[in-house]
Design a protein around this motif. Sequence first.
Motif, PDB file in Angstrom:
ATOM      1  N   ILE A   1       8.618  57.146  67.273  1.00 25.09           N
ATOM      2  CA  ILE A   1       7.429  57.102  68.468  1.00 25.09           C
ATOM      3  C   ILE A   1       6.767  55.818  69.049  1.00 25.09           C
ATOM      4  N   LEU A   2       6.319  55.284  67.644  1.00 20.86           N
ATOM      5  CA  LEU A   2       5.161  54.544  68.097  1.00 20.86           C
ATOM      6  C   LEU A   2       5.829  53.161  68.411  1.00 20.86           C
ATOM      7  N   MET A   3       7.451  52.936  67.473  1.00 20.02           N
ATOM      8  CA  MET A   3       8.438  51.661  67.835  1.00 20.02           C
ATOM      9  C   MET A   3       8.962  52.103  69.177  1.00 20.02           C
ATOM     10  N   LEU A   4       8.760  52.607  69.970  1.00 20.64           N
ATOM     11  CA  LEU A   4       9.428  53.370  71.544  1.00 20.64           C
ATOM     12  C   LEU A   4       7.962  53.589  72.217  1.00 20.64           C
ATOM     13  N   LEU A   5       6.770  53.241  71.969  1.00 21.05           N
ATOM     14  CA  LEU A   5       5.760  53.108  72.560  1.00 21.05           C
ATOM     15  C   LEU A   5       5.905  51.573  72.581  1.00 21.05           C
ATOM     16  N   LEU A   6       5.467  50.967  72.032  1.00 18.29           N
ATOM     17  CA  LEU A   6       5.100  49.486  71.556  1.00 18.29           C
ATOM     18  C   LEU A   6       6.987  48.501  72.033  1.00 18.29           C
ATOM     19  N   ASN A   7       7.427  49.615  71.988  1.00 20.46           N
ATOM     20  CA  ASN A   7       8.737  48.230  72.991  1.00 20.46           C
ATOM     21  C   ASN A   7       8.617  48.669  74.820  1.00 20.46           C
ATOM     22  N   ARG A   8       8.130  49.537  74.813  1.00 24.94           N
ATOM     23  CA  ARG A   8       8.266  50.253  76.410  1.00 24.94           C
ATOM     24  C   ARG A   8       6.726  49.072  76.666  1.00 24.94           C
ATOM     25  N   ASP A   9       5.602  48.969  75.750  1.00 26.88           N
ATOM     26  CA  ASP A   9       4.346  48.585  76.290  1.00 26.88           C
ATOM     27  C   ASP A   9       5.305  46.696  76.438  1.00 26.88           C
ATOM     28  N   ARG A  10       5.528  46.581  75.448  1.00 25.93           N
ATOM     29  CA  ARG A  10       6.625  45.248  75.753  1.00 25.93           C
ATOM     30  C   ARG A  10       6.897  45.067  76.841  1.00 25.93           C
ATOM     31  N   GLU A  11       7.923  45.588  77.082  1.00 23.68           N
ATOM     32  CA  GLU A  11       8.744  45.246  78.429  1.00 23.68           C
ATOM     33  C   GLU A  11       7.870  45.847  79.926  1.00 23.68           C
ATOM     34  N   GLU A  12       6.776  46.132  79.969  1.00 24.15           N
ATOM     35  CA  GLU A  12       6.167  46.188  80.845  1.00 24.15           C
ATOM     36  C   GLU A  12       5.576  45.506  81.254  1.00 24.15           C
ATOM     37  N   LYS A  13       4.763  44.382  80.210  1.00 26.35           N
ATOM     38  CA  LYS A  13       4.204  43.038  80.231  1.00 26.35           C
ATOM     39  C   LYS A  13       5.108  41.884  80.570  1.00 26.35           C
ATOM     40  N   THR A  14       6.555  42.291  80.168  1.00 25.57           N
ATOM     41  CA  THR A  14       7.618  40.792  80.224  1.00 25.57           C
ATOM     42  C   THR A  14       7.962  41.222  81.966  1.00 25.57           C
ATOM     43  N   VAL A  15       8.163  42.321  82.188  1.00 26.51           N
ATOM     44  CA  VAL A  15       8.333  42.372  83.913  1.00 26.51           C
ATOM     45  C   VAL A  15       7.097  41.914  84.550  1.00 26.51           C
ATOM     46  N   SER A  16       5.630  42.288  84.075  1.00 29.20           N
ATOM     47  CA  SER A  16       4.777  41.716  84.592  1.00 29.20           C
ATOM     48  C   SER A  16       4.351  40.660  84.717  1.00 29.20           C
ATOM     49  N   SER A  17       4.544  39.947  83.997  1.00 25.48           N
ATOM     50  CA  SER A  17       4.811  37.931  83.859  1.00 25.48           C
ATOM     51  C   SER A  17       5.935  38.036  84.585  1.00 25.48           C
ATOM     52  N   THR A  18       6.810  38.103  84.373  1.00 23.93           N
ATOM     53  CA  THR A  18       8.197  37.897  85.021  1.00 23.93           C
ATOM     54  C   THR A  18       7.549  38.203  86.776  1.00 23.93           C
ATOM     55  N   GLY A  19       7.159  39.308  87.142  1.00 22.00           N
ATOM     56  CA  GLY A  19       7.176  39.230  88.157  1.00 22.00           C
ATOM     57  C   GLY A  19       5.730  38.220  88.394  1.00 22.00           C
ATOM     58  N   ASP A  20       4.850  37.832  88.425  1.00 20.17           N
ATOM     59  CA  ASP A  20       3.654  37.354  88.613  1.00 20.17           C
ATOM     60  C   ASP A  20       3.982  35.943  88.538  1.00 20.17           C
ATOM     61  N   GLN A  21       5.520  35.375  87.603  1.00 18.15           N
ATOM     62  CA  GLN A  21       5.230  34.140  87.601  1.00 18.15           C
ATOM     63  C   GLN A  21       6.486  33.942  89.037  1.00 18.15           C
ATOM     64  N   LYS A  22       7.042  34.692  89.271  1.00 19.02           N
ATOM     65  CA  LYS A  22       8.176  34.952  91.162  1.00 19.02           C
ATOM     66  C   LYS A  22       6.599  35.029  91.631  1.00 19.02           C
ATOM     67  N   THR A  23       5.874  35.779  91.641  1.00 15.45           N
ATOM     68  CA  THR A  23       4.491  35.613  92.862  1.00 15.45           C
ATOM     69  C   THR A  23       4.105  34.017  93.059  1.00 15.45           C
ATOM     70  N   SER A  24       4.128  33.795  92.073  1.00 14.89           N
ATOM     71  CA  SER A  24       3.300  32.040  91.410  1.00 14.89           C
ATOM     72  C   SER A  24       4.074  31.441  92.232  1.00 14.89           C
TER      73      SER A  24
END
Length: 204
Positions: free
Chosen positions: A18-41
């Motif tokens: 469960i912890l691994m799933l949560l960690l992976n999900r959190d990383r994916e959200e951060k990746t998506v978020s950083s990618t979106g911010d980069q595109k916006t920039s």
Amino acid sequence: MKKYILVTVSAVVIIGAILMLLLNRDREEKTVSSTGDQKTSESTKSTPQPTSENNNPKDKVSTPQNPKPGDNVLPTDKKEEEVNLEEKQEETIREIKSMYQPRWDEINQLADKRLAELLVQAGKEYKVNKERKQDVARLEMKYLDIYNGYEQSTKAQVDDMVASIQKEVIKRDIHDNIGEEYLQMYQIQKEKRVEKLREELKKL
């Protein structure tokens, strides 16, 4: 005891998964978020931002330079000005001619009077020579020479008048050679008088 250990291990594995799933999900959200911010920039960088110059339409209108003298004169105004100047000069020319017309008439009247007097004198001499049966052939040349002397005097008067006219023209800044016009008129009058003298002498 073994059962307890299995349950514990299973619980640890499940919690770890469960912890691994949560960690992976959190990383994916951060990746998506950083990618979106980069595109916006990048989008922000590629899209030109309005500046104060573009936002102010007054800045787009260049400030007119101070007009030079004559720049604000329209072609129609210039034509009217030229017409008015020509009319003014023509009026001045008429005024000058009017001033010298009496002198011109006087010169020609004097020349005509001399011609008439010379013809009277020639008629008398022709009559006397014919009565005395003397040669009259030379008389025509004699009176033509006398009259040429008269015309030289007349020409000197015309030249004096023309010089006065040209001074007036220069003083009034007129772009017209009025004097030359009077010289041409004199030449015509002179030819008429000489022709009349020849014709009258042949009749004697």
